[in-house]
Design an enzyme around this catalytic site. Structure first.
Site, mmCIF file in Angstrom:
data_model
loop_
_atom_site.group_PDB
_atom_site.id
_atom_site.type_symbol
_atom_site.label_atom_id
_atom_site.label_comp_id
_atom_site.label_asym_id
_atom_site.label_seq_id
_atom_site.Cartn_x
_atom_site.Cartn_y
_atom_site.Cartn_z
ATOM 1 N N ASP A 130 0.836 -1.198 0.000
ATOM 2 C CA ASP A 130 0.000 0.000 0.000
ATOM 3 C C ASP A 130 0.871 1.249 0.000
ATOM 4 O O ASP A 130 2.036 1.207 0.420
ATOM 5 C CB ASP A 130 -0.903 0.022 1.246
ATOM 6 C CG ASP A 130 -0.095 0.031 2.529
ATOM 7 O OD1 ASP A 130 0.822 -0.810 2.634
ATOM 8 O OD2 ASP A 130 -0.349 0.858 3.420
ATOM 9 N N GLU A 131 0.309 2.320 -0.448
ATOM 10 C CA GLU A 131 0.897 3.658 -0.307
ATOM 11 C C GLU A 131 2.391 3.696 -0.620
ATOM 12 O O GLU A 131 3.190 4.185 0.176
ATOM 13 C CB GLU A 131 0.646 4.183 1.110
ATOM 14 C CG GLU A 131 -0.838 4.299 1.433
ATOM 15 C CD GLU A 131 -1.109 4.803 2.835
ATOM 16 O OE1 GLU A 131 -1.909 5.738 2.951
ATOM 17 O OE2 GLU A 131 -0.564 4.255 3.801
ATOM 18 N N ALA A 132 2.762 3.170 -1.792
ATOM 19 C CA ALA A 132 4.175 3.190 -2.196
ATOM 20 C C ALA A 132 4.468 4.537 -2.858
ATOM 21 O O ALA A 132 4.769 4.627 -4.051
ATOM 22 C CB ALA A 132 4.468 2.031 -3.137
#
Ligand code: TNX
Length: 505
Positions: free
Chosen positions: A321-323
């Site tokens: 997530d949220e890279a």
């Protein structure tokens, strides 16, 4: 004495009992609500002579687990044999029951519990625990009559994955606290505990080929506390403890974003060769793994090889997530590589809904938290959806306006908001959805008190969403049953939120 049973089909899902009838076990306030519940006449009394039995060794072991859970409060011997007894447990794959299903018949003379598999038998024993007075769940001797109402129950879960996630990275919770929560999950027939083991603020699992991950990365947490980590021996013991309660632990290693604890543990993972600064704040950082460095891939491969070796079950969660600041093409190549890597080890990849942006092979699980359309579209690639929409399932959100802590970005989640949703989004079939998960992120959760307060009773609502057929769920009925169930949570010493919208007993 053989009782003549007057079996009444009790439509309690649609007709909650009349107010003030004074009997909180008529109908028995079971959570989650069974698929079919018929209330009979009379009750089974447990006393000094009551014996339990399993038809085989596996069933006898489950009978012993039940007896052991009841001895402290009842003070009864509750001996367990193989064969027939007052309470008899049988595993029968030919009983016409689905996976995890069970049939429980209680009369004034005896109780028989039959299940298709060991898990179903175990869930049936959790129903028995709820049929007894709430004091039965406590750990000190109580002076009450140990009776169970006569019932005929046939039951099985709606979804295979009925989970909870605890983020042990932002704040660490040791094995004792996690075991305590596993016991609580099992009482509610929740069968997956997903542990978010790594994040910017901490690394919580020993990796022997990269020891600094735990020794350095594990020594921090939000707010500057000592952190901590599970040794491999502790991890294996935790996995085994959960398995005895038919709960599967799914480990999450969150890469390529949320990687600061790893970057702080080894200089070589950073382009300048200098370890990143440890981070103990609450924001999401933008410095992910440096995928251009070959050593990064060695790290990821070694971590998953060790993680898989110490975790026997089929699913592994790769986060993803949220890279932030990881280029789309690099992200896609990384996630596709991870899927192939864990598949080669016989595992199914689970990832947050961002993985839906990547071309994936069939046979993955996409955990929806943010972008439902992306998750729904990903199912067309041959994946299953795990439903955790933030506005219903994010247990770090405040309960209501009276909150003194908790996040607000997905809105307040009171018990009704945690209850009133369907994990199957429009456009998908029931079989596209593997199940649901309530997720507790712990930026602001640093103690047992806060853990209990945020998880419970909202996870009770999630348990029913995951177990009970959609058409049989009804808020008014759940509302009443949860009010009674509070006494069970009290007996267990759970510091749950006594939400104003529930009429607690
Ligand atoms: C989003 S949900 C996150 C977490 C935070 C959470 C706080 C997800 C996959 N990422 O890193 O802890 O919001 O509510």
């Amino acid at each position: 004495m053989s009782a003549v049973l007057l079996l009444l089909v009790f439509a309690c899902r649609r007709d909650p009992p009349a107010e003030g009838n004074g009997d909180d076990r008529d109908p028995p306030a079971l959570v989650p609500m069974p698929v079919s519940l018929v209330v009979g006449d009379g009750e089974l009394v447990l006393d000094d002579t009551t014996r339990l039995a399993g038809a085989d060794a596996v069933a006898a072991a489950i009978a012993e687990q039940l007896a052991a859970s009841l001895r402290p409060a009842t003070g009864l011997p509750l001996e367990v044999d193989v064969g027939d007894a007052d309470i008899t447990l049988t595993i029968d794959p030919d009983a016409g029951l689905p996976a995890e299903g069970y049939r429980l018949d209680v009369t004034a003379d005896a109780a028989t519990l039959v299940a298709a598999d060991a898990a179903g038998l175990f869930w049936g024993t959790q129903t028995i625990r709820q049929l007894l007075p709430p004091e039965a769940l406590g750990d000190s001797l109580a002076d009450v009559a140990w009776t169970m109402p006569a019932v005929a129950i046939e039951d099985a879960p709606r979804f295979a994955w009925r989970g909870a996630m605890i983020d042990v990275a932002r704040h660490f919770f040791g094995p004792d606290e996690i075991e305590r929560q596993i016991d609580l999950l099992a009482l509610h027939k929740l069968n997956v505990l997903h542990l978010h083991l790594t994040d910017d603020q901490g690394w919580r699992i020993e990796i022997t080929s990269w020891p600094n991950l735990a020794v350095i990365g594990g020594a921090t947490e939000v707010g500057g506390g000592d952190g901590g980590y599970y040794t491999q021996a502790e991890w294996k013991a935790l996995v085994a403890y959960a398995a005895e309660r038919h709960v599967t632990i799914v480990p999450e290693i969150d890469f390529p974003g949320h990687a600061n604890a790893a970057l702080a543990s080894y200089g070589e993972l950073n382009p300048d060769g200098v370890p990143a600064e440890p981070y103990t704040g609450t924001a999401v950082l933008s410095n992910g793994l440096h995928l251009e460095l070959p050593v990064t891939w060695e790290l990821v491969e070694d971590v998953w090889t060790e993680m898989i070796a110490m975790t026997p079950d089929g699913f592994v969660h790769v986060g993803a997530d949220e890279a932030i600041d990881v280029a789309d093409a690099d992200y896609a190549a990384f996630v596709a590589w991870l899927q192939a890597h864990v598949a080669a080890e016989g595992r199914t990849m689970v990832g947050w809904d961002e993985i839906g942006d990547v071309a994936l092979e069939p046979g993955f699980v996409i955990q929806h938290w943010w972008d439902e359309d992306r998750a729904v579209d990903a199912v067309a690639m041959g994946g299953k959806l795990l439903s955790s929409p933030a506005e219903h399932a994010y247990l770090d959100m405040v309960h209501d306006a009276s909150a003194t802590y908790g996040q607000v970005w997905a809105g307040a989640i009171d018990v009704e908001q945690a209850y009133a949703w369907d994990p199957v989004p429009a456009g998908l079939d029931e079989t596209d959805v593997i199940g649901l998960e309530g997720a507790l992120w712990t930026e602001y959760i640093d103690s047992r008190e806060r853990l209990d307060f945020m998880l419970w009773p909202r996870l009770v609502a999630h348990a029913e969403v995951g177990w009970t057929p959609a058409a049989d769920r009804e808020w008014t009925s759940f509302h009443h049953r949860l009010g009674v169930h509070g006494r069970r949570l009290d007996a267990l010493g759970v510091g749950y939120y006594r939400s104003n919208d529930i009429g607690w007993d």
